[in-house]
Design an enzyme around this catalytic site. Structure first.
Site, PDB file in Angstrom:
ATOM      1  CG  HIS A  85      -2.112  -0.896   1.079  1.00 17.62           C
ATOM      2  ND1 HIS A  85      -1.997  -2.211   0.690  1.00 17.62           N
ATOM      3  CD2 HIS A  85      -3.450  -0.674   1.269  1.00 17.62           C
ATOM      4  CE1 HIS A  85      -3.197  -2.773   0.665  1.00 17.62           C
ATOM      5  NE2 HIS A  85      -4.096  -1.854   1.010  1.00 17.62           N
ATOM      6  CG  ASN A 197      -8.424   0.907   7.670  1.00 21.64           C
ATOM      7  OD1 ASN A 197      -9.189   0.024   7.992  1.00 21.64           O
ATOM      8  ND2 ASN A 197      -8.289   1.264   6.416  1.00 21.64           N
ATOM      9  CE1 TYR A 279     -21.279  47.982  -1.838  1.00 22.25           C
ATOM     10  CE2 TYR A 279     -21.472  45.866  -2.954  1.00 22.25           C
ATOM     11  CZ  TYR A 279     -22.035  47.062  -2.551  1.00 22.25           C
ATOM     12  OH  TYR A 279     -23.332  47.337  -2.861  1.00 22.25           O
ATOM     13  NE  ARG A 282     -19.917  50.946   1.509  1.00 21.90           N
ATOM     14  CZ  ARG A 282     -20.947  50.971   0.646  1.00 21.90           C
ATOM     15  NH1 ARG A 282     -22.172  50.755   1.087  1.00 21.90           N
ATOM     16  NH2 ARG A 282     -20.752  51.194  -0.622  1.00 21.90           N
TER      17      ARG A 282
END
Length: 495
Positions: A85, A197, A279, A282
């Site tokens: 693995h 796992n 924006y 603000r």
């Protein structure tokens, strides 16, 4: 050197940060040792009397779960599992993240539901304490049957395999064992599966990203406050009355932070000709605040994960149960990590807009913040760089958790892709840091055009430190070293 005791006590992200930053060592509490040993003893006794197959213990893995393994091959089965693995690929996982992986794996195994030998956990502790960091790579996990591939690479050195970074050099697992005088661990039944796992790859990235995100959120407020003052912005949108009638916690905290950063500023106190700001200035309480709330939510989920048992099958000695279930599935943290990528991307997004306004040649600031206009181009291209990074972030915000590709011949037919959520979140964190650094570079330059007036004592103190590494730019120069220095500044300086 201070020591942290691995126990059943709740492990906070703040504590993980302290352990890593202060170089603390680990030790297993007596209670943790007893839980680990008791679970292993229970499993050994059960194996002596077991006639029915137990997944992963007396059978193969994944779609091979129907193949029974003879007793004489159980240890070989676990060793083969780790070797076969170990398929993580791509770029190396950063050392700090690997160290958090080790810590998270030790914590998860310490609860006494995984069936590992005490010696196995002790070896992981010794590796952590000696800064022996396995070489793990970023790709290869589906984030569902645990982080199989990266955790296999993490586990190889226990067997004298794989590679580690030790004393600043990369050496083989065998060389590491020889140097330390350690024997390789002989895995018993269930142990390989317990090591592989689990969600420790995903959760380690999650912990690191939460730690950094919290800091970047604070920097966004502080740098945003500096930009607001340099832009001759208004303080009104940050007043508590506004936040109290829309009382999202993050919005309230942002308003308080920016107001505190600007306390005592000559610039913010000046009468304003303009009645409102764009924006990006603000709406800082609303945008930064939403990101704060998201970071807080994700932190709570990641913290639960690192205090969980996530391998399979799970062993309950008191109930005489061995249950094959799905605690390894990464969905509970995959979705939140995708969410936090959006939150951080928005901090970068609005930051780049403030940078754009600072170079726009309005409110008395020169176009591109050029000190000597004409032959000089000034700060035109740092904004380009920020825009490029912001655009990349937007692509990285596509949620990895929306995808699933079946594996293991269909036995693992839904996966979380949480590992991809984790690694792209890492990239968004780094990108956001760079964009905020570019805003700081621009805001500091803009502030100098407001002299002799001053910003607040807090921000002037920050400017004093910043100017030690990044000067005012009078004439065009090579810019990238100053951007790099700005990144280092917000990485290393407390905020």
């Amino acid at each position: 050197m201070p020591t942290h005791h691995i126990s059943s006590e709740w492990l906070t992200i703040d504590r993980v940060e302290q352990i890593i930053r202060e170089g603390m060592t680990l030790t297993l509490s007596d209670d943790a040792r007893q839980r680990i040993a008791r679970c292993r003893e229970y499993l050994d006794n059960k194996m002596n009397n077991q006639t029915e197959p137990i997944y992963g213990i007396t059978t193969g893995f994944g779609s091979l779960c129907n193949i029974s393994i003879p007793d004489t091959k159980l240890s070989e089965l676990q060793r083969n599992l780790v070797m076969s693995h170990s398929c993580s690929i791509g770029e190396r996982v950063p050392s700090e993240v690997v160290k958090i992986m080790l810590l998270n794996k030790i914590q998860s195994l310490s609860y006494g539901n995984s069936g590992v030998q005490l010696a196995t956990v002790e070896r992981l502790v010794e590796m952590f304490n000696n800064d022996i960091l396995p070489l793990v790579y970023q790709q290869g996990s589906l984030g569902a049957s645990g982080d199989l591939a990266p955790l296999a690479n993490l586990s190889l050195p226990l067997l004298g395999l794989g590679e580690v970074e030790m004393d600043g050099k990369v050496v083989s697992g065998a060389e590491m064992l020889a140097a330390k005088g350690w024997e390789p661990i002989s895995l018993q039944c269930k142990e390989g599966l317990a090591l592989l796992n689990g969600t420790q790859f995903m959760s380690a990235y999650g912990v690191w990203c939460v730690i950094e995100a919290r800091k970047l959120s604070r920097w966004a407020d502080k740098i945003g406050a500096l930009s607001l003052d340099a832009f001759d912005g208004r303080i009104d949108p940050f007043l508590p009355q506004i936040q109290q009638i829309r009382p999202h916690r993050g919005q309230i905290l942002t308003g308080e932070a920016v107001t505190a950063y600007l306390k005592g500023s000559e610039l913010i106190a000046k009468p304003k000709r303009h009645v409102q700001d764009p924006y990006s200035f603000r709406c800082m309480p609303q945008v930064h605040g939403a990101s704060k709330d998201t970071i807080a939510y994700v932190a709570s989920v990641i913290e639960t994960e690192i205090n969980s048992v996530t391998d399979n099958p799970t062993i309950f000695p008191d109930e005489d149960l061995v249950i094959s279930a799905g605690n390894f599935h990464g969905e509970p943290i995959a979705q939140p990590m995708d969410f936090m990528a959006v939150a951080l991307s928005e901090l970068a997004n609005i930051s780049e807009r403030r940078t754009y306004k600072l170079i726009a040649g309005v409110r008395g600031l020169p176009s591109f913040l050029v000190a000597n206009p004409g032959v000089n181009s000034g700060f035109m291209i740092p904004q380009y760089a920020a825009a490029s990074v912001v655009s990349q972030n937007k692509g990285l915000c596509w949620p990895a958790s929306c995808d699933s590709i079946p594996s293991s011949q269909g036995q693992e037919d839904h996966v979380s892709m949480g590992s991809n959520a984790a690694t792209k979140l890492y990239r968004v964190v780094e990108n956001t840091r760079r964009v905020l650094a570019i805003e700081l570079f621009n805001a500091a330059q803009a502030l100098e055009f407001r002299r002799p007036e001053h910003t607040s004592p807090i921000l002037e103190a920050m400017m004093c430190e910043y100017r030690k590494i990044v000067p005012f730019i009078e004439n065009d120069t090579v810019m990238y070293p100053y951007i790099d220095a700005s990144v280092r500044f917000i990485t290393e300086q407390p905020v």
